[in-house]
Write a protein that holds these residues in place. Structure first.
Motif, PDB file in Angstrom:
ATOM      1  N   GLY A 214       0.813  -1.209   0.000  1.00 20.86           N
ATOM      2  CA  GLY A 214       0.000   0.000   0.000  1.00 20.86           C
ATOM      3  C   GLY A 214       0.842   1.252   0.000  1.00 20.86           C
ATOM      4  N   GLN A 215       0.542   2.171  -0.931  1.00 20.00           N
ATOM      5  CA  GLN A 215       1.169   3.495  -0.982  1.00 20.00           C
ATOM      6  C   GLN A 215       2.697   3.422  -1.135  1.00 20.00           C
ATOM      7  OE1 GLN A 215      -1.010   5.551  -1.499  1.00 20.00           O
ATOM      8  NE2 GLN A 215      -2.421   6.030   0.136  1.00 20.00           N
ATOM      9  N   PHE A 216       3.195   2.448  -1.881  1.00 14.70           N
ATOM     10  CA  PHE A 216       4.650   2.333  -2.027  1.00 14.70           C
ATOM     11  C   PHE A 216       5.278   3.496  -2.793  1.00 14.70           C
ATOM     12  CE2 PHE A 216       6.544  -2.040  -0.966  1.00 14.70           C
ATOM     13  CZ  PHE A 216       5.895  -2.038   0.252  1.00 14.70           C
ATOM     14  N   PRO A 217       4.630   4.077  -3.818  1.00 10.92           N
ATOM     15  CA  PRO A 217       5.253   5.264  -4.438  1.00 10.92           C
ATOM     16  C   PRO A 217       5.488   6.385  -3.432  1.00 10.92           C
ATOM     17  CG  PRO A 217       3.540   4.397  -5.858  1.00 10.92           C
ATOM     18  CD  PRO A 217       3.433   3.648  -4.567  1.00 10.92           C
ATOM     19  N   GLU A 218       4.530   6.576  -2.529  1.00  8.64           N
ATOM     20  CA  GLU A 218       4.682   7.627  -1.529  1.00  8.64           C
ATOM     21  C   GLU A 218       5.756   7.296  -0.506  1.00  8.64           C
ATOM     22  OE1 GLU A 218       1.909   6.371  -2.652  1.00  8.64           O
ATOM     23  OE2 GLU A 218       0.228   7.771  -2.623  1.00  8.64           O
ATOM     24  N   LYS A 219       5.914   6.016  -0.200  1.00  2.38           N
ATOM     25  CA  LYS A 219       6.810   5.618   0.890  1.00  2.38           C
ATOM     26  C   LYS A 219       8.246   5.414   0.440  1.00  2.38           C
ATOM     27  CE  LYS A 219       2.844   3.674   3.230  1.00  2.38           C
ATOM     28  NZ  LYS A 219       2.004   2.497   3.449  1.00  2.38           N
ATOM     29  N   TYR A 220       8.463   5.206  -0.865  1.00  2.85           N
ATOM     30  CA  TYR A 220       9.813   4.912  -1.339  1.00  2.85           C
ATOM     31  C   TYR A 220      10.271   5.743  -2.540  1.00  2.85           C
ATOM     32  CZ  TYR A 220       9.416   0.685   1.527  1.00  2.85           C
ATOM     33  OH  TYR A 220       9.250  -0.182   2.580  1.00  2.85           O
ATOM     34  N   ALA A 221       9.361   6.342  -3.277  1.00  4.08           N
ATOM     35  CA  ALA A 221       9.735   6.898  -4.582  1.00  4.08           C
ATOM     36  C   ALA A 221       9.667   8.418  -4.661  1.00  4.08           C
ATOM     37  CB  ALA A 221       8.854   6.281  -5.678  1.00  4.08           C
ATOM     38  N   LYS A 222       9.430   9.116  -3.570  1.00  4.88           N
ATOM     39  CA  LYS A 222       9.553  10.574  -3.601  1.00  4.88           C
ATOM     40  C   LYS A 222      11.034  10.930  -3.745  1.00  4.88           C
ATOM     41  CE  LYS A 222       5.435  11.352  -0.742  1.00  4.88           C
ATOM     42  NZ  LYS A 222       4.540  12.063  -1.657  1.00  4.88           N
ATOM     43  N   PHE A 223      11.287  12.138  -4.218  1.00  3.93           N
ATOM     44  CA  PHE A 223      12.676  12.559  -4.409  1.00  3.93           C
ATOM     45  C   PHE A 223      13.370  12.840  -3.081  1.00  3.93           C
ATOM     46  CE2 PHE A 223      10.820  14.414  -8.492  1.00  3.93           C
ATOM     47  CZ  PHE A 223      11.138  13.291  -9.239  1.00  3.93           C
ATOM     48  N   ALA A 224      12.626  13.310  -2.084  1.00  6.52           N
ATOM     49  CA  ALA A 224      13.220  13.708  -0.809  1.00  6.52           C
ATOM     50  C   ALA A 224      12.288  13.355   0.339  1.00  6.52           C
ATOM     51  CB  ALA A 224      13.509  15.211  -0.804  1.00  6.52           C
ATOM     52  N   TYR A 225      12.871  12.867   1.419  1.00  8.58           N
ATOM     53  CA  TYR A 225      12.162  12.580   2.667  1.00  8.58           C
ATOM     54  C   TYR A 225      12.845  13.363   3.778  1.00  8.58           C
ATOM     55  CZ  TYR A 225       9.930   8.818   0.088  1.00  8.58           C
ATOM     56  OH  TYR A 225       9.205   8.112  -0.830  1.00  8.58           O
ATOM     57  N   ASP A 226      12.053  14.018   4.618  1.00 11.86           N
ATOM     58  CA  ASP A 226      12.618  15.018   5.517  1.00 11.86           C
ATOM     59  C   ASP A 226      12.044  14.893   6.921  1.00 11.86           C
ATOM     60  OD1 ASP A 226      14.220  17.774   5.376  1.00 11.86           O
ATOM     61  OD2 ASP A 226      12.446  18.072   6.623  1.00 11.86           O
ATOM     62  N   THR A 227      12.922  15.008   7.935  1.00 12.45           N
ATOM     63  CA  THR A 227      12.485  14.840   9.318  1.00 12.45           C
ATOM     64  C   THR A 227      11.657  16.005   9.835  1.00 12.45           C
ATOM     65  OG1 THR A 227      14.629  15.720  10.030  1.00 12.45           O
ATOM     66  CG2 THR A 227      14.370  13.317   9.999  1.00 12.45           C
TER      67      THR A 227
END
Length: 561
Positions: free
Chosen positions: A385-398
């Motif tokens: 579920g929602q793998f593009p959102e969880k792994y494929a964004k360009f940047a993940y930020d705290t």
């Protein structure tokens, strides 16, 4: 919350677990916490909720703690749940059964505090429990961290003098060893993505095994301890100086399980960093979580991240699932005079500003204490579920978190923060998985296709204020695309947004994001409850017209928090 002494951590455990006491079933073998569904049935749902508190209670008891109510619950519950004649029986297992997951906490209890969970049982009750646990040796289990559940069960059966399967255990250990990639990282079996399943599963259980099997398998125990030391040198980069850990990947509803790797290292006598540094990581992370709205009005943990949120949930997130985070309380097994309890919680050591992590499929940047991970978009494609959102964004930020889409029908429901989102016939298409990628010293390059007839090569380059994205697009379609920045809470004090030419900005008193490019600046007003961090957010973006043929775009994202 003050977290320093052993009593402080015991009080924190009670804060999480005491609200559960009224919710156990009459026979004590089941725990009903909610009505939402998952891919397994009610018996497994209620076993899961029953089992997961043991990740905290077992070390609590091992460290000398006492709570007669919980001791009575789990003595009676184990006897009832494993009895085929009891109405609360957990049931016969099938292949890939969720019950196998929940066996692990019970197994660790038998290995660690048999005087609480095994010795009080009658001979018949012991036979029932051993037979129920042994089912894991007679069914298929996934080729992933689940192998460790079978390994732990067999270690426990062996210790209790019950029949076990050494050959199956050996096969499972060989599979675990085959997952290793390098720098302490493994895959979680066949899944290519790297996420928290490495620290809170593969590494965590490996550290447990290194203690439980120190005498019987000393060579592998030493191997796992060495890999944990190596992994720690990378994993520390995932933690913000404010205590937040990187919001990335699946199973984020386990929340403060983010710090359980450090807790396991302390328990096992591993010191990849000084005790004070590891204590600081654990304490700050716990306190960051205690500032979030993760409980319901009865004090029960909810499915979600910073607040109850179902859009980000996987198909295996049951009402009791969040209690997997209790694994962090392995610290409670430490003796009263352990140096950890006297150690000062120290700040993070000095770390590189940019850290390539090729075995984690990302480049991690640190600026002003915050952590931004530039991910290569590596994942299994069609996951839970929602793998593009969880792994494929360009940047993940705290500081910003990320959004999990409500739908992909319109841009404000898709909420494609940190993505290049193509809009075709009112449908939104983003990077789901990269076709190829490179992690270089100062950039991440990936090739991907959001839609048949569109090919994109994206280069992400961190800067001191944020990052630059360069997209080379070959499209058979004339369409538009939004290059989106981070999501910013919009009902927060001091919120302002602006657009001017090719620039868009959203800011409040604690967070800001500005996106600049050669298109048209815009701010996307997202549907509620898509962000993991805040119920209401807006996303600054630049909208581009994409013609047929070859197009090159460059967008700059600046962020402060």
């Amino acid at each position: 919350m003050q977290l320093s002494s052993k009593q402080d951590f015991q009080a924190l455990m009670h804060l999480f677990l005491d609200p559960l006491k009224p919710c156990y079933s009459a026979g004590r073998a089941r725990l009903h916490l909610g009505e939402t569904g998952v891919t397994y049935g009610q018996a497994a749902i209620e076993l899961e909720a029953f089992s997961r508190p043991l990740w905290a209670l077992v070390p609590f008891w091992a460290g000398g703690g006492s709570d007669p109510a919980f001791e009575e619950i789990y003595r009676r519950g184990l006897a009832a749940g494993a009895d085929p004649q009891n109405p609360e029986y957990w049931g016969e297992c099938g292949d890939y059964d969720q019950c196998f997951v929940e066996m692990a906490a019970i197994a660790c209890g038998l290995l660690t505090v048999p005087e609480k969970l095994w010795d009080p049982l009658s001979d018949t009750e012991k036979q029932n429990l051993a037979r129920w646990l042994d089912q894991i040796n007679h069914h298929q289990i996934p080729e992933c961290n689940w192998q460790f559940f079978m390994i732990l069960v067999n270690l426990a059966l062996k210790k209790c003098g019950m029949p076990y399967d050494p050959d199956n255990m050996a096969r499972g250990l060989a599979r675990i060893d085959s997952y290793y990639s390098g720098d302490g990282w493994s895959t979680d079996g066949a899944s290519p993505q790297k996420d928290y399943y490495i620290p809170w599963a593969i590494q965590y259980y490996g550290v447990l095994y290194s203690k439980f099997a120190a005498d019987t398998d000393p060579e592998r125990a030493a191997l796992y301890r060495g890999r944990a030391e190596l992994f720690a040198q990378q994993f520390i980069y995932w933690f913000d100086q404010n205590g937040a850990a990187l919001p990335y990947g699946r199973s984020l509803t386990y929340r403060f399980a983010q710090n359980c790797f450090w807790a396991a290292c302390v328990w096992a006598g591993l010191e990849p960093f000084p005790l004070g540094v590891m204590k600081g990581l654990i304490v700050r992370n716990f306190n960051w979580w205690l500032e979030q709205k993760m409980f319901d009005r009865d004090g029960i943990l909810t499915i979600g991240y910073c607040y109850p949120q179902m859009y980000m949930a996987e198909r295996y997130n049951a009402p009791g699932s969040p209690y997997w985070g209790m694994k962090s309380f392995i610290l409670l097994a430490l003796p009263d005079d352990h140096p950890f309890w006297q150690a000062e919680a120290l700040p993070l050591p000095e770390l590189d500003a940019v850290k390539p992590m090729p075995h984690a499929n990302m480049l991690v940047a640190r600026s002003g204490g915050r952590v931004t991970a530039y991910a290569a978009g590596v994942n299994e494609g069609h996951g839970h579920g929602q793998f593009p959102e969880k792994y494929a964004k360009f940047a993940y930020d705290t500081r910003s978190g990320f959004c999990a889409s409500r739908s992909r029908e319109v841009i404000w429901q898709a909420a494609p923060d940190s993505m290049l989102a193509f809009v075709i016939d009112d449908n939104v298409f983003v990077r789901k998985v990269s076709l190829s990628h490179q992690i270089q010293e100062d950039r991440v390059v990936s090739r991907w296709s959001p839609f048949p007839g569109i090919q994109v090569t994206t280069t992400i380059i961190p800067t001191p204020q944020g990052h630059i994205r360069r997209h080379e697009i070959d499209s058979s379609w004339a369409c538009e695309a939004y290059d989106c920045g981070f999501a910013v809470p919009c009902f927060a004090p001091g919120y302002l947004e602006s657009t001017a030419g090719g620039q868009a900005s959203a800011r409040n008193r604690t967070l800001s994001c500005t996106v600049s490019g050669s298109g048209e600046g815009t701010v996307i007003q997202c549907d509620p409850n898509v962000s993991l961090y805040s119920p209401n957010v807006r996303i600054p973006a630049v909208r581009y017209a994409i013609p047929q043929g070859h197009t090159v775009l460059e967008t700059e994202i600046k962020a402060q928090g």
